[in-house]
Design an enzyme around this catalytic site. Structure first.
Site, PDB file in Angstrom:
ATOM      1  CG  HIS A 707      -1.977  -1.266   1.182  1.00 35.51           C
ATOM      2  ND1 HIS A 707      -1.615  -2.533   1.942  1.00 35.51           N
ATOM      3  CD2 HIS A 707      -2.924  -1.484   0.694  1.00 35.51           C
ATOM      4  CE1 HIS A 707      -2.439  -3.331   1.919  1.00 35.51           C
ATOM      5  NE2 HIS A 707      -3.478  -2.698   0.867  1.00 35.51           N
ATOM      6  CB  CYS A 739      -1.980  -7.279  -0.871  1.00 39.04           C
ATOM      7  SG  CYS A 739      -3.548  -7.824  -1.737  1.00 39.04           S
TER       8      CYS A 739
HETATM    9  N1  GLN Z   1      -4.351 -12.068  -6.698  1.00 40.39           N
HETATM   10  C1  GLN Z   1      -4.576 -10.756  -6.430  1.00 40.39           C
HETATM   11  C2  GLN Z   1      -3.536  -9.886  -6.682  1.00 40.39           C
HETATM   12  O1  GLN Z   1      -2.497 -10.207  -6.613  1.00 40.39           O
HETATM   13  C3  GLN Z   1      -5.264 -10.642  -4.874  1.00 40.39           C
HETATM   14  C4  GLN Z   1      -5.870  -9.480  -4.454  1.00 40.39           C
HETATM   15  C5  GLN Z   1      -6.283  -9.245  -3.296  1.00 40.39           C
HETATM   16  O2  GLN Z   1      -5.837 -10.120  -2.305  1.00 40.39           O
HETATM   17  N2  GLN Z   1      -7.073  -8.315  -3.003  1.00 40.39           N
HETATM   18  O3  GLN Z   1      -4.089  -8.861  -6.992  1.00 40.39           O
HETATM   19 ZN    ZN Z   2      -4.627  -9.253  -0.702  1.00 40.00          ZN
END
Ligand code: GLN
Ligand code: ZN
Length: 768
Positions: A707, A739
């Site tokens: 983020h 993420c």
């Molecule tokens: N596989 C998705 C990505 O990498 C996972 C997104 C998420 O967890 N919000 O964007």
């Molecule tokens: Zn995620």
């Protein structure tokens, strides 16, 4: 006579006018006066849209968030912006998003950026509010400027407005103690300080000749500590004899053990969500003291389906007889959670449209119900007949009902969700097969959504780029991602998700049983909106959805390529779902469709498959007593989707949070071989859940805060992983970001992942 009203209207605008107006203002492309004028224009339009109701809400409009509005009304500004100069609206945006408008802020030098307020989910919706902040020193001071402006506008337009405010207990409950030294032990300690301000606000409404005030206390549908229940009695006694009438509004659930309390509070009316608490309506009608109004939320404010008006009248008519003038009707909750106007959806076919109702159509339903109750069903015979025909058509439609899917659901048994063997045995086989080093590195799926990707997608949508051209453009992006990952030295690669606009929409578009609106936007927070897909029918998968892309990606490398899917629970929780069967059934249907995809990937030679369940936690019911039931079918759905594979195939799952303290046993029950979670920002603190529960399989605690544009250093990552190794055996740890990386730039991602891979090497060396 039955009275009609509305609890709140979507403020973002049917064409997201507020979003674009806000973003122009923040970028410095328009003036504060222009933004304020847009606000007034939207309020006027929305009141006109609600014409015909006996009372319409005022004060529900917000430039960012209604809870933050309430903080300003109560004079509860965080310390960090208290001495700031300039327009109040700029201070408001500073709290909301850390800064006000670019260039338009005359006080940028002295009153520039600050920490943005924390944001969290509004009950069990996907709307996020700005969390009120409290300290031991918090004082409240009434500021009526926002409400008085809106009430004045309403008066000038001849609108019968009912101001809407967040009640004192819900307001305190939503907030967080934020102390440096002295800790505020109990937020209820602030009640004596906040009550005089609420009383002054009600006095102000009286002076403004307001007849009814809607005071929202949705925490009454949650399990409340006895002290909070007692505080309700004290607080509301303090509101007695104010010369304005109070409608206490509850929604999103049943009152249950709080029903007696709600009925006994000295207010003039009580609103109950009849979609979630139908069985409480009759009880409340009996329990409410004479003279009090019972407002019934008879039209679903959270979903997009047409109401079965005839069925609603069947139970409303006796109630109207019993209550007479004391019966009010409305949507179940604020319409903030649904799109504005179905009539803009020219691309949805006529039949699909005939099954749906957005905010405007929902208000029409309220009006038809009221006319039928006040003047008899004959008066609206045409509307009722048309409604009955639509409801009937949907119920019987072959688009909704698929016998093969229903049969497959009936065949689900306990073994479907089981892997062939236990983790320990599988892990050995996977290790032999995948030959990964200790502390294996991977990423969560997406790589940066570059300008080229966006361009190709919009050209394809527009028809300027053909199918092959589009495929080639996406393949080029996949190849780029694979080369970068090989260069970086990652162990398990991903294809990068270039071909996906959105992790739910992408799959929804390829499944039967899903429809998509064009303008069905719902505010998520501030200027951000989402357009949830509409799950309308039995779900099936006509053909493989991802195999071609993943197989192509695998063909480019000798490293293991991870197939990437969205899980059934996340698909469900981020969609508008059917109201004609339990959520669990829709979830099982999604699970079966995703299971087919998993097995097809496996057949195509993909030996690592990740199934994202980013939204699993979001589906937790408001009441804890219902958690176990939700987790039972949610986890079972994941297991059905994931666990049909051979021992050698490694299943990963990913969740964008790490609050597992209360659900860790269920999460472990998913039996994924590897789970990746978000932890880097909290310094692994959130691995606390793993202290008392020994998680049996492999874990990748995120070590790169995606983020933030900041690049994590190698040393920092090593340190985070060492912390993790105190809780989880090192041989079961993975190294990965928090993420997906789609919102980042390659220029940030490459150095960050370089450090991540270097950190993994260091950890391996130290382990030897
Ligand atoms: N596989 C998705 C990505 O990498 C996972 C997104 C998420 O967890 N919000 O964007
Ligand atoms: Zn995620």
């Amino acid at each position: 006579m039955v009275t009609t009203h509305n609890l709140g209207f979507p403020r973002i605008g049917a064409k997201r006018e507020l979003k674009f107006g806000l973003e122009r203002y923040w970028k410095g492309e328009s003036s504060r006066d222009e933004l304020k004028a847009l606000g007034a224009q939207l309020r006027a339009r929305h009141w006109a849209d609600q014409e015909g109701l006996d009372f319409v809400p005022a004060g529900d409009f917000s430039f960012y968030d209604q809870v933050l509005d309430m903080s300003f009304t109560l004079g509860n500004l965080p310390q960090r912006v208290q001495g700031f100069h300039g327009d109040k609206l700029d201070n408001y945006f500073r709290v909301a998003r850390g800064r006000s408008a670019h260039g338009a802020d005359d006080h940028a030098a002295c009153c520039g950026g600050v920490a943005a307020g924390e944001m969290t989910k509004w009950f069990d919706t996907n709307y996020h509010y700005i969390v009120p902040e409290f300290t031991v020193d918090t004082q409240f001071n009434l500021d009526t400027s926002r409400l008085s402006g809106q009430l004045r506008e309403a008066r000038e337009l001849g609108v019968k407005a009912k101001p809407v405010i967040v009640g004192p207990l819900t307001y305190l409950w939503l907030g967080k103690a934020r102390d440096g030294g002295d800790k505020l032990a109990d937020k209820l300690a602030l009640l004596p300080r906040i009550m005089p301000v609420y009383r002054a606000l009600l006095d102000y409404f009286r002076v403004m000749d307001v007849e009814w005030v809607q005071i929202d206390e949705p925490i009454l549908v949650t399990e409340l500590h006895p002290a909070w229940r007692a505080a309700f009695a004290t607080a509301y006694e303090g509101f007695e004899v104010r010369g304005v009438k109070l409608l206490l509004a509850t929604y999103f659930g049943a009152l249950q053990e709080n029903l007696d309390l709600a009925c006994s509070l000295p207010v003039d009316g009580l609103h109950i969500d009849a979609i979630n608490a139908r069985e409480e309506i009759a009880l409340a009608a009996r329990k409410l003291p004479a003279q009090r109004v019972l407002s019934v939320g008879a039209v679903n404010g959270r979903n997009i389906w047409k109401t079965d008006l005839n069925a609603a009248l069947d139970w409303l008519e006796p109630l109207a007889k019993q209550l007479g003038d004391r019966l009010w009707i409305a949507p179940s909750c604020s319409l903030l959670h649904v799109p504005v106007d179905l009539s803009s959806e020219a691309k949805l076919d006529a039949q699909m449209r005939s099954w749906l109702a957005f905010a405007l159509q929902k208000l029409d339903e309220v009006k038809v119900l009221a006319t039928a109750l006040n003047e008899g069903r004959d008066k609206v015979a045409t509307e009722l007949a048309a409604n009955a025909a639509d409801i009937q058509a949907r119920r019987q439609s072959s688009r909704v009902n698929n016998a093969a899917v229903k049969a497959a659901i009936a065949r689900i048994d306990a073994t479907l969700g089981n892997r062939r063997n236990a983790y320990a045995l599988r892990a050995a086989k996977q290790a032999a097969h995948l030959k990964l080093p200790a502390y294996p590195t991977t990423t969560i799926g997406s790589f940066p959504q570059t300008a080229e990707i966006r361009h190709a997608r919009s050209e394809f949508k527009r028809g300027a780029l053909g199918k092959t051209g589009y495929r080639d453009a996406m393949r080029a992006e996949i190849e780029r991602s694979v080369r970068e990952q090989e260069q970086l030295g990652l162990d398990v690669l991903v294809h990068g998700e270039a071909e996906r606009n959105d992790m739910v929409e992408y799959f929804g578009e390829q499944l039967d049983g899903y429809a998509f609106s064009e303008f069905g936007w719902v505010q998520s927070y501030g200027s951000r909106c989402v357009k949830p897909p509409i799950l309308f029918g039995d779900i099936s998968r006509p053909k493989a959805m991802t195999v071609e892309w993943i197989a192509y990606a695998q063909s480019l490398t000798n490293k293991p390529m991870k197939g990437m899917l969205t899980g059934p629970v996340t698909m469900l929780n981020w969609s508008f779902v059917r109201d004609d069967q339990p959520r669990s059934v829709s979830c099982y249907q999604l699970a079966l469709a995703i299971r087919e995809e998993v097995l097809d990937l496996e057949t195509a030679g993909v030996r690592v498959i990740q199934i994202d369940e980013a939204a699993l936690r979001e589906g937790l019911p408001l009441r804890r007593a219902q958690w176990a039931e939700y987790l039972r079918w949610a986890i079972e759905s994941f297991r059905i989707a994931a666990n049909g594979v051979e021992d050698e195939t490694q299943i990963h799952t990913h969740m964008c949070y790490s609050e597992f303290n209360d659900t860790i046993a269920s999460i472990a029950g998913m039996d994924a071989d590897v789970i990746t979670i978000e932890t880097s920002r909290s310094d692994m603190e959130l691995l606390d859940a793993f202290e008392n529960f020994s998680y049996p399989n492999e874990i990748g605690p995120g070590v790169y805060d995606i983020h933030s544009p900041n690049i994590p250093s190698e040393a920092h990552i090593v340190q985070l992983m060492q912390k993790a190794a105190e809780r989880i055996p090192a041989q079961r740890l993975w190294v990965n970001p928090d993420c997906g990386l789609k919102t980042r730039q390659w220029a940030e991602v490459i150095p960050a992942l370089t450090n991540m891979v270097a950190a993994a090497r260091t950890l391996r060396e130290r382990a030897n």
